[in-house]
Design an enzyme around this catalytic site. Structure first.
Site, mmCIF file in Angstrom:
data_model
loop_
_atom_site.group_PDB
_atom_site.id
_atom_site.type_symbol
_atom_site.label_atom_id
_atom_site.label_comp_id
_atom_site.label_asym_id
_atom_site.label_seq_id
_atom_site.Cartn_x
_atom_site.Cartn_y
_atom_site.Cartn_z
ATOM 1 N N GLY A 145 0.812 -1.205 0.000
ATOM 2 C CA GLY A 145 0.000 0.000 0.000
ATOM 3 C C GLY A 145 0.845 1.253 0.000
ATOM 4 C CB SER A 146 0.357 4.506 1.740
ATOM 5 O OG SER A 146 1.067 5.718 1.868
ATOM 6 C CD GLN A 147 5.284 5.075 4.448
ATOM 7 O OE1 GLN A 147 6.435 4.839 4.098
ATOM 8 N NE2 GLN A 147 4.828 6.312 4.638
ATOM 9 C CB SER A 189 -5.703 -6.872 -3.160
ATOM 10 O OG SER A 189 -4.303 -7.035 -3.298
ATOM 11 C CG HIS A 196 2.240 3.887 13.245
ATOM 12 N ND1 HIS A 196 2.733 4.775 14.184
ATOM 13 C CD2 HIS A 196 0.900 3.825 13.468
ATOM 14 C CE1 HIS A 196 1.729 5.234 14.927
ATOM 15 N NE2 HIS A 196 0.615 4.661 14.523
ATOM 16 C CG ASP A 228 2.094 8.900 13.741
ATOM 17 O OD1 ASP A 228 2.729 9.428 12.821
ATOM 18 O OD2 ASP A 228 1.043 8.251 13.561
ATOM 19 C CD GLU A 232 -10.668 34.557 2.036
ATOM 20 O OE1 GLU A 232 -9.773 34.521 2.906
ATOM 21 O OE2 GLU A 232 -10.529 35.148 0.946
ATOM 22 C CD GLU A 280 -6.858 32.887 0.223
ATOM 23 O OE1 GLU A 280 -6.129 33.415 1.083
ATOM 24 O OE2 GLU A 280 -7.697 33.511 -0.443
#
Length: 355
Positions: A48-50, A73, A130, A213, A249, A253
């Site tokens: 996955g992400s990592q 998957s 983690h 974290d 706003e 930004e």
């Protein structure tokens, strides 16, 4: 940029008490040697992400990498497209000398007990990026297996893109009590393999990494910022202002300000904005984040430290996460999301994303 103007406005005085910890121990490229990984196989469990970033960076650094990912998957197909031949988690663990569990926090404990723990051997190093499951006792390494954390301080896509550009995302490193110096050297070599020593690797503990974290995510980075943005947006819309104006706003930004934080901290942001904005920062900010807010932050920190949040999240997932999923659906229908989706389509320079 024009020189910073002199300050003539009067601002409130604030009592400030600082306590300083000892400077962190930081390692760089010269402190790490990829030769420690020679002849060793690194098993990346989860693409996955990592996982996708670690696996590709390590391979590009000359390391031997196997990927553990379940067939069928999307991440399995992604690994194949990147030139890997994913294995069942059990087989990848069997082949690995260093086994890095990069699976989602909420499934790690069960998968570790079922698929990883039975296949670990003395001399293996059990890794994570983690410390949640190690710190809260869901993953307990057997006798003869050291625990090692190498945690990039950024999402996986940044770990990969910075590596490809010749840079690196800073990392944290931690070992279990009693771990050998060899494990530290392996961890530093691993960090070098993913580019971390280019940015610096800070030595920490599983407890410190996990607790800071979770606290940062809940109080600032995700929970705090999201709640602040939504509340500000709602305040303007309820007062009769156009939703589009409120979006720009209170949401759009924000990136400009965060980029200034990232480049030079609070002082650089204040240097870059107008006197009016800076004065509003000093005088109105403390009325938003009050003593009551800070007291709630301390309460959240205690929930993290005591394991209350971990128990809550683990039990939520044991029940198939009904409250989590319902909240996710509801949040995706918030007015700021509907307006933002429409406005981002009009801004061709933004690489707009849809969930």
């Amino acid at each position: 940029m024009t020189p910073r103007r002199s300050q003539t406005t009067l601002i409130p005085s604030f009592a400030l008490t600082l306590s300083f910890a000892m400077p962190a121990k930081i390692y760089y490229d010269k402190d790490a040697d990829l030769a420690h990984l020679k002849g060793k196989t690194i098993a990346i469990l989860g693409y996955g992400s990592q996982g996708h970033a670690h696996a590709q960076n390590l391979r590009d650094s000359g390391c031997t990498v196997v990927v553990g990912q379940r067939p069928g998957s999307p991440n399995y197909d992604l690994a194949v497209s990147h030139g890997f031949k994913p294995l069942p988690i059990e087989e990848a663990t069997e082949q690995g000398d260093l086994i890095n569990m990069l699976l989602p926090d909420e499934v790690q404990g069960d998968l570790y007990r079922q698929c990883v723990r039975p296949h670990l051997k003395p001399g293996n190093v059990l890794m994570c990026s983690h410390g949640f499951n190690v710190h809260f006792g869901q993953v307990v390494a057997p006798e003869g297996v050291d625990s090692l954390l190498v945690a990039p301080k950024g999402p996986g896509h940044l770990v990969r893109s910075e590596f490809e550009k010749g840079g690196g995302v800073p990392c944290l490193i931690a070992m279990n009590e009693g771990a050998s110096d060899k494990t530290r050297q392996l961890g530093l070599a691993y960090a070098k393999g993913i580019g971390g020593t280019r940015g610096g690797v800070i030595e920490t503990t599983f407890a410190e990494e996990t607790e800071t974290d979770l606290f940062g995510e809940q109080v600032v980075l995700c929970g705090g910022v999201s709640a602040l943005v939504k509340a500000a947006y709602e305040t303007l819309v309820e007062a009769g202002y156009q939703p589009e104006m409120a979006y720009f706003e209170c949401m759009h930004e924000l990136k400009l300000i965060v980029d200034l934080f990232y480049q030079g901290g609070l002082n650089y942001m204040r240097y870059s904005v107008s006197n009016t904005a800076e004065y509003g920062d000093y005088t109105r900010g403390p009325r938003i984040v009050t003593d009551e807010t800070k007291a709630e932050m301390k309460k959240i920190l205690h929930e993290v430290q005591s394991g209350q949040f971990a128990r809550e999240w683990i039990l939520e997932n044991k029940a198939n996460a009904p409250a989590f999923k319902a909240t996710r659906r509801r949040e995706r229908q918030h007015g700021i999301e509907e307006v933002g989706r429409r406005l981002r389509r009009l801004m061709s320079w933004i690489n707009a994303k849809e969930v």
